[in-house]
Design an enzyme around this catalytic site. Sequence first.
Site, PDB file in Angstrom:
ATOM      1  N   HIS A  60       0.848  -1.203   0.000  1.00 41.56           N
ATOM      2  CA  HIS A  60       0.000   0.000   0.000  1.00 41.56           C
ATOM      3  C   HIS A  60       0.883   1.254   0.000  1.00 41.56           C
ATOM      4  O   HIS A  60       0.642   2.191  -0.759  1.00 41.56           O
ATOM      5  CB  HIS A  60      -0.898   0.052   1.248  1.00 41.56           C
ATOM      6  CG  HIS A  60      -1.961  -1.013   1.292  1.00 41.56           C
ATOM      7  ND1 HIS A  60      -2.138  -1.843   2.377  1.00 41.56           N
ATOM      8  CD2 HIS A  60      -2.902  -1.371   0.385  1.00 41.56           C
ATOM      9  CE1 HIS A  60      -3.146  -2.667   2.130  1.00 41.56           C
ATOM     10  NE2 HIS A  60      -3.631  -2.402   0.935  1.00 41.56           N
ATOM     11  N   LYS A 108     -17.987  -6.444   7.659  1.00 41.30           N
ATOM     12  CA  LYS A 108     -16.779  -7.235   7.941  1.00 41.30           C
ATOM     13  C   LYS A 108     -16.353  -6.974   9.378  1.00 41.30           C
ATOM     14  O   LYS A 108     -16.548  -5.877   9.882  1.00 41.30           O
ATOM     15  CB  LYS A 108     -15.628  -6.772   7.034  1.00 41.30           C
ATOM     16  CG  LYS A 108     -15.644  -7.326   5.635  1.00 41.30           C
ATOM     17  CD  LYS A 108     -14.308  -6.963   4.972  1.00 41.30           C
ATOM     18  CE  LYS A 108     -14.374  -6.944   3.477  1.00 41.30           C
ATOM     19  NZ  LYS A 108     -13.152  -6.377   2.883  1.00 41.30           N
ATOM     20  N   ARG A 137      -1.683  -6.337  -8.741  1.00 38.81           N
ATOM     21  CA  ARG A 137      -0.466  -7.091  -8.468  1.00 38.81           C
ATOM     22  C   ARG A 137      -0.230  -8.149  -9.532  1.00 38.81           C
ATOM     23  O   ARG A 137       0.840  -8.254 -10.103  1.00 38.81           O
ATOM     24  CB  ARG A 137      -0.564  -7.771  -7.084  1.00 38.81           C
ATOM     25  CG  ARG A 137      -0.573  -6.789  -5.943  1.00 38.81           C
ATOM     26  CD  ARG A 137      -1.118  -7.390  -4.690  1.00 38.81           C
ATOM     27  NE  ARG A 137      -2.509  -7.763  -4.862  1.00 38.81           N
ATOM     28  CZ  ARG A 137      -3.329  -8.083  -3.890  1.00 38.81           C
ATOM     29  NH1 ARG A 137      -2.907  -8.127  -2.661  1.00 38.81           N
ATOM     30  NH2 ARG A 137      -4.590  -8.387  -4.146  1.00 38.81           N
ATOM     31  N   SER A 191      -3.132  -7.847   2.591  1.00 34.71           N
ATOM     32  CA  SER A 191      -3.452  -7.689   4.011  1.00 34.71           C
ATOM     33  C   SER A 191      -3.930  -9.028   4.591  1.00 34.71           C
ATOM     34  O   SER A 191      -3.593  -9.380   5.717  1.00 34.71           O
ATOM     35  CB  SER A 191      -4.553  -6.642   4.199  1.00 34.71           C
ATOM     36  OG  SER A 191      -4.096  -5.384   3.784  1.00 34.71           O
TER      37      SER A 191
HETATM   38  O1  PNS Z   1      -9.144  -3.135   0.108  1.00 34.26           O
HETATM   39  P1  PNS Z   1     -10.242  -3.629  -0.801  1.00 34.26           P
HETATM   40  O2  PNS Z   1     -11.136  -4.586  -0.066  1.00 34.26           O
HETATM   41  O3  PNS Z   1      -9.688  -4.195  -2.063  1.00 34.26           O
HETATM   42  O4  PNS Z   1     -11.131  -2.330  -1.216  1.00 34.26           O
HETATM   43  C1  PNS Z   1     -12.375  -2.480  -1.835  1.00 34.26           C
HETATM   44  C2  PNS Z   1     -13.108  -1.120  -1.918  1.00 34.26           C
HETATM   45  C3  PNS Z   1     -13.163  -0.459  -0.563  1.00 34.26           C
HETATM   46  C4  PNS Z   1     -12.382  -0.247  -2.898  1.00 34.26           C
HETATM   47  C5  PNS Z   1     -14.550  -1.423  -2.447  1.00 34.26           C
HETATM   48  O5  PNS Z   1     -15.111  -2.442  -1.699  1.00 34.26           O
HETATM   49  C6  PNS Z   1     -15.455  -0.196  -2.405  1.00 34.26           C
HETATM   50  O6  PNS Z   1     -15.261   0.748  -3.125  1.00 34.26           O
HETATM   51  N1  PNS Z   1     -16.484  -0.239  -1.515  1.00 34.26           N
HETATM   52  C7  PNS Z   1     -17.399   0.863  -1.305  1.00 34.26           C
HETATM   53  C8  PNS Z   1     -18.816   0.503  -1.751  1.00 34.26           C
HETATM   54  C9  PNS Z   1     -18.967   0.637  -3.260  1.00 34.26           C
HETATM   55  O7  PNS Z   1     -18.801   1.677  -3.847  1.00 34.26           O
HETATM   56  N2  PNS Z   1     -19.299  -0.514  -3.897  1.00 34.26           N
HETATM   57  C10 PNS Z   1     -19.425  -0.620  -5.330  1.00 34.26           C
HETATM   58  C11 PNS Z   1     -18.107  -1.046  -5.950  1.00 34.26           C
HETATM   59  S1  PNS Z   1     -18.244  -1.311  -7.682  1.00 34.26           S
END
Ligand code: PNS
Length: 174
Positions: A16, A40, A89, A127
């Site tokens: 990150h 979560k 990645r 993570s």
């Molecule tokens: O660290 P992660 O779990 O890869 O991050 C995922 C994240 C936070 C980017 C994604 O879950 C997100 O944007 N969630 C917010 C809700 C949202 O907008 N959902 C629609 C995504 S297409």
Amino acid sequence: MIAIYPGSFDPPTNGHLDLIERGGNIFDELIVAILRNTEKSPLFSLGERRTMLESMTGEFRNVRVDTFDGLMVDYAARVKAKAVLRGIRAISDYEYELQMALMNRKLRPELETVFMMPAEQYSYLSSRLVREVAQLGGSIKGLVPEMVEQRLKEKLDPAIKLENARKLKAGKRV
Ligand code: PNS
């Protein structure tokens, strides 16, 4: 241009940090946005993740840390971000990231998703794996900043956990 770098960061890793540094080099302002997800059950509280990220990014003048809930595209609009930064990645990340980027584009066409690759030494790092290895007693040296390593140790070592619980009960700071 303002960009956001959204994620769970549970915990933040050197992968990150690598991406934050790269993003900070190309955007005028980069907002590291931690998802406030109540579904979560994270290992680190939102406050802990925020503190760790703030201390990791303190030296970058154009990077700040924030939290959000609801749709990421709505948060991006609120902070006037024109781009969302995501790390890729390996090929295995691509399908999920493509799906998410295209859904976000459908929701808000003016928001652009920008993908960057972390340094190759972090290309296997996540993570989830850091949590698992730390929980099972393996070394995560070099994969997370030292402060995160320390926090993980404190969280997972039963003796330190007990001591912290005692201190809290006695009204002391831990
Ligand atoms: O660290 P992660 O779990 O890869 O991050 C995922 C994240 C936070 C980017 C994604 O879950 C997100 O944007 N969630 C917010 C809700 C949202 O907008 N959902 C629609 C995504 S297409």
